[in-house]
Write an enzyme that holds these catalytic residues in place. Structure first.
Site, PDB file in Angstrom:
ATOM      1  N   SER A  14     -14.516 -36.663  66.130  1.00  0.00           N
ATOM      2  CA  SER A  14     -15.419 -35.571  66.482  1.00  0.00           C
ATOM      3  C   SER A  14     -14.809 -34.234  66.038  1.00  0.00           C
ATOM      4  O   SER A  14     -15.531 -33.330  65.618  1.00  0.00           O
ATOM      5  CB  SER A  14     -15.709 -35.560  67.981  1.00  0.00           C
ATOM      6  OG  SER A  14     -14.510 -35.547  68.714  1.00  0.00           O
ATOM      7  N   SER A  15     -13.483 -34.118  66.090  1.00  0.00           N
ATOM      8  CA  SER A  15     -12.850 -32.845  65.700  1.00  0.00           C
ATOM      9  C   SER A  15     -13.004 -32.585  64.204  1.00  0.00           C
ATOM     10  O   SER A  15     -13.403 -31.498  63.803  1.00  0.00           O
ATOM     11  CB  SER A  15     -11.349 -32.832  66.019  1.00  0.00           C
ATOM     12  OG  SER A  15     -11.061 -33.552  67.141  1.00  0.00           O
TER      13      SER A  15
ATOM     14  N   TYR B  62       1.297 -38.978  69.837  1.00  0.00           N
ATOM     15  CA  TYR B  62       1.052 -38.979  68.389  1.00  0.00           C
ATOM     16  C   TYR B  62       2.206 -38.265  67.681  1.00  0.00           C
ATOM     17  O   TYR B  62       2.776 -38.778  66.720  1.00  0.00           O
ATOM     18  CB  TYR B  62      -0.278 -38.276  68.118  1.00  0.00           C
ATOM     19  CG  TYR B  62      -0.731 -38.292  66.682  1.00  0.00           C
ATOM     20  CD1 TYR B  62      -1.527 -39.319  66.197  1.00  0.00           C
ATOM     21  CD2 TYR B  62      -0.376 -37.273  65.798  1.00  0.00           C
ATOM     22  CE1 TYR B  62      -1.957 -39.329  64.886  1.00  0.00           C
ATOM     23  CE2 TYR B  62      -0.796 -37.275  64.479  1.00  0.00           C
ATOM     24  CZ  TYR B  62      -1.592 -38.301  64.029  1.00  0.00           C
ATOM     25  OH  TYR B  62      -2.012 -38.315  62.719  1.00  0.00           O
TER      26      TYR B  62
ATOM     27  N   LEU C  54     -13.228 -41.195  67.020  1.00  0.00           N
ATOM     28  CA  LEU C  54     -14.212 -41.290  65.933  1.00  0.00           C
ATOM     29  C   LEU C  54     -14.319 -39.959  65.185  1.00  0.00           C
ATOM     30  O   LEU C  54     -15.300 -39.679  64.522  1.00  0.00           O
ATOM     31  CB  LEU C  54     -15.584 -41.711  66.486  1.00  0.00           C
ATOM     32  CG  LEU C  54     -15.605 -43.048  67.236  1.00  0.00           C
ATOM     33  CD1 LEU C  54     -16.999 -43.349  67.763  1.00  0.00           C
ATOM     34  CD2 LEU C  54     -15.134 -44.203  66.344  1.00  0.00           C
TER      35      LEU C  54
ATOM     36  N   GLU D 232      -6.751 -27.689  61.979  1.00  0.00           N
ATOM     37  CA  GLU D 232      -6.389 -28.552  63.116  1.00  0.00           C
ATOM     38  C   GLU D 232      -4.879 -28.523  63.368  1.00  0.00           C
ATOM     39  O   GLU D 232      -4.421 -28.446  64.505  1.00  0.00           O
ATOM     40  CB  GLU D 232      -6.880 -29.983  62.870  1.00  0.00           C
ATOM     41  CG  GLU D 232      -6.528 -30.895  64.016  1.00  0.00           C
ATOM     42  CD  GLU D 232      -7.627 -31.840  64.444  1.00  0.00           C
ATOM     43  OE1 GLU D 232      -8.744 -31.776  63.883  1.00  0.00           O
ATOM     44  OE2 GLU D 232      -7.366 -32.650  65.343  1.00  0.00           O
TER      45      GLU D 232
ATOM     46  N   GLU E 282      -3.885 -47.880  59.923  1.00  0.00           N
ATOM     47  CA  GLU E 282      -3.741 -46.935  61.032  1.00  0.00           C
ATOM     48  C   GLU E 282      -2.317 -46.398  61.115  1.00  0.00           C
ATOM     49  O   GLU E 282      -1.349 -47.159  60.967  1.00  0.00           O
ATOM     50  CB  GLU E 282      -4.105 -47.660  62.336  1.00  0.00           C
ATOM     51  CG  GLU E 282      -4.865 -46.823  63.311  1.00  0.00           C
ATOM     52  CD  GLU E 282      -6.231 -46.394  62.801  1.00  0.00           C
ATOM     53  OE1 GLU E 282      -6.351 -45.255  62.272  1.00  0.00           O
ATOM     54  OE2 GLU E 282      -7.179 -47.184  62.916  1.00  0.00           O
ATOM     55  N   HIS E 283      -2.231 -45.093  61.351  1.00  0.00           N
ATOM     56  CA  HIS E 283      -0.946 -44.392  61.430  1.00  0.00           C
ATOM     57  C   HIS E 283      -0.159 -44.518  60.114  1.00  0.00           C
ATOM     58  O   HIS E 283       1.064 -44.562  60.121  1.00  0.00           O
ATOM     59  CB  HIS E 283      -0.119 -44.874  62.639  1.00  0.00           C
ATOM     60  CG  HIS E 283      -0.689 -44.379  63.934  1.00  0.00           C
ATOM     61  ND1 HIS E 283      -0.434 -43.121  64.421  1.00  0.00           N
ATOM     62  CD2 HIS E 283      -1.543 -44.970  64.818  1.00  0.00           C
ATOM     63  CE1 HIS E 283      -1.094 -42.960  65.571  1.00  0.00           C
ATOM     64  NE2 HIS E 283      -1.785 -44.059  65.823  1.00  0.00           N
TER      65      HIS E 283
ATOM     66  N   ASP F 161      -1.520 -42.561  57.378  1.00  0.00           N
ATOM     67  CA  ASP F 161      -1.864 -41.383  56.547  1.00  0.00           C
ATOM     68  C   ASP F 161      -0.734 -40.359  56.482  1.00  0.00           C
ATOM     69  O   ASP F 161      -0.365 -39.888  55.398  1.00  0.00           O
ATOM     70  CB  ASP F 161      -3.214 -40.744  56.941  1.00  0.00           C
ATOM     71  CG  ASP F 161      -3.302 -40.159  58.342  1.00  0.00           C
ATOM     72  OD1 ASP F 161      -2.392 -40.420  59.161  1.00  0.00           O
ATOM     73  OD2 ASP F 161      -4.296 -39.442  58.619  1.00  0.00           O
TER      74      ASP F 161
ATOM     75  N   ASP G 247      -8.957 -38.200  58.544  1.00  0.00           N
ATOM     76  CA  ASP G 247     -10.243 -37.947  59.209  1.00  0.00           C
ATOM     77  C   ASP G 247     -11.089 -36.942  58.435  1.00  0.00           C
ATOM     78  O   ASP G 247     -12.273 -37.171  58.178  1.00  0.00           O
ATOM     79  CB  ASP G 247     -10.010 -37.436  60.636  1.00  0.00           C
ATOM     80  CG  ASP G 247      -9.180 -38.413  61.451  1.00  0.00           C
ATOM     81  OD1 ASP G 247      -9.000 -39.547  60.999  1.00  0.00           O
ATOM     82  OD2 ASP G 247      -8.715 -38.020  62.530  1.00  0.00           O
TER      83      ASP G 247
HETATM   84  C1  GLA Z   1      -5.828 -39.669  64.187  1.00  0.00           C
HETATM   85  C2  GLA Z   1      -5.373 -38.645  63.139  1.00  0.00           C
HETATM   86  C3  GLA Z   1      -5.372 -39.253  61.741  1.00  0.00           C
HETATM   87  C4  GLA Z   1      -4.603 -40.574  61.718  1.00  0.00           C
HETATM   88  C5  GLA Z   1      -5.048 -41.491  62.859  1.00  0.00           C
HETATM   89  C6  GLA Z   1      -4.198 -42.736  62.976  1.00  0.00           C
HETATM   90  O1  GLA Z   1      -7.160 -40.001  63.972  1.00  0.00           O
HETATM   91  O2  GLA Z   1      -6.217 -37.519  63.154  1.00  0.00           O
HETATM   92  O3  GLA Z   1      -4.839 -38.340  60.828  1.00  0.00           O
HETATM   93  O4  GLA Z   1      -3.230 -40.354  61.755  1.00  0.00           O
HETATM   94  O5  GLA Z   1      -5.015 -40.829  64.109  1.00  0.00           O
HETATM   95  O6  GLA Z   1      -4.368 -43.557  61.877  1.00  0.00           O
END
Ligand code: GLA
Length: 386
Positions: free
Chosen positions: A128-129, A223, A126, A161, A35-36, A38, A173
């Site tokens: 959705s976008s 974020y 999850l 996005e 997580e965090h 990418d 995502d």
């Molecule tokens: C959101 C972002 C992803 C990623 C996650 C955290 O989902 O859209 O690109 O950075 O947060 O892992």
């Protein structure tokens, strides 16, 4: 959603029963670990869900793009143009941003009637976008013979996005919803975009997703703040070695962070990213050795790091995770997605799943005043024609 129901709803909305719409589906995703990382050029390990976004779409000669959804009554139309601009915080910015990206590549999208239906909860971490972006991208690509590869569509969705919607997300995502494979998770290197589909064999266990149902607040600004902190860390670490991103540091180099980053907040952010990459690598390895117990421990450590070092969890996610860990049959549990709210993902022994849902639901409501939702998904395929 059954195909014939979607088609019927489409005709109720747009009429002209002589021309059937074409149907597409794109899943949502859950990230198992990583997580965090990418946007820091690191490793992620998400999988596509069997929940997602359905799209029924048909070309018209009206010169209009008409959008509607079965999820709420908020239709939107705009005339076909060479470029489009964002309108407020409307849901249609996601598909329109994608169409705008095609237009920017010289692929002019003519009149369309689009009907969406999503069964993945909105704004719950999850994706959705990404799901609505990629279902639109796949559909436009096919209807207008644009010939873009899935990787190009994934990048196009991310750009829509970032640039059109204004959320500076990484690639995870869109990649996960584009490249998902039944019963597999995607081990992705977000720097090189090399990936591998890894079988997820859960044996006597299952995935349970729990939605905090916390109202989405400052997620986007927090974020972007975290992204800024990571960039700052990279800048400071230039004195150590010339790196482009934090993921160029291996887990063995965590001590360099103490030496080169004096600001304790920036140091913690970097420590999360470097340690999380190490956890993903080990998680992928132990999963292929069927060592679910260790996989669960790594999920737990990931959450702890997101809480202590990256500080993106919050009371609701922490309550679900730490109360969840007290229950029998819980192999691992962590927040998933951007954090600050949204969902947790847990691996739970099947025989304890019903009790997990009941007990955790009650405790969570007692402690937070919120009612959680539980999902028991299957790992599904990526986006495509239905
Ligand atoms: C959101 C972002 C992803 C990623 C996650 C955290 O989902 O859209 O690109 O950075 O947060 O892992």
């Amino acid at each position: 959603m059954e195909k014939k129901i979607l088609i019927e709803k489409f005709f109720e909305k747009y009429g002209n029963r002589s021309l059937e719409p074409v149907l597409f589906f794109s899943p949502g995703r859950v990230n198992l670990i990583g997580e965090h990382t990418d946007y820091n050029g690191g490793f992620v390990f998400p999988c596509a869900l069997d929940y997602g976004t359905y799209l029924a779409v048909r070309k018209t000669t009206s010169g209009m793009l008409r959008f509607s959804t079965l999820n709420f009554s908020d239709d939107f139309s705009t005339a076909v143009a060479d470029s489009y601009s964002k309108s407020g915080n409307k849901w249609t910015n996601y598909p329109l941003g994608v169409i705008n990206e095609f237009a920017g590549r010289g692929i002019r999208v003519s009149g369309l009637e689009l009907l969406f239906f999503g069964d993945v909860p909105n704004g719950a971490g999850l994706s959705s976008s990404a799901s609505i972006e990629i279902v639109t991208a796949v559909a436009v690509n096919e209807l207008f013979n644009a010939g873009l590869s899935m990787l190009e569509l994934v990048k196009l969705g991310q750009r829509a996005e970032n640039v059109f919607v204004g959320m500076n997300c990484g690639i995870m995502d869109q990649f996960a919803v584009g490249f998902g494979l039944d019963d597999h998770a995607i081990f992705l290197n977000c720097d090189t975009l090399k990936y591998e589909n890894v079988p997820v064999k859960l044996g006597n266990c299952e995935l349970i997703i729990t939605n905090t149902n916390k109202r989405r607040g400052l997620t986007d600004s927090k974020y972007n703040e975290r992204r800024g902190e990571c960039e700052k860390a990279v800048e400071l670490l230039q004195a150590y070695k010339p790196i482009r991103n934090l993921s160029e540091l291996g887990p063995g180099e965590i001590s360099a962070l103490d030496t080169y980053i004096t600001d304790p907040v920036i140091r913690k952010r970097a420590k999360h990213v470097v340690s999380e990459n190490g956890r993903v690598l080990e998680a992928v390895k132990v999963l292929s050795e069927n060592n679910l117990k260790r996989f669960g421990e790594l999920m737990n450590q990931s959450h702890d790091s997101l809480m202590e070092d990256y500080e993106v969890t919050g009371m609701e996610l922490d309550t679900l995770v730490y109360e969840g860990r007290k229950l029998p049959g819980v192999i691992g549990t962590r927040m998933t997605g951007a954090g600050f709210g949204g969902c947790t993902v847990s691996i739970v022994e099947k025989e304890h799943a019903a009790a997990f849902i009941e007990t955790l639901g009650t405790t969570y409501t007692e402690k937070t005043g919120l009612k959680p939702d539980f999902y028991r998904p299957r790992i599904g395929n990526g986006a495509g024609r239905l």
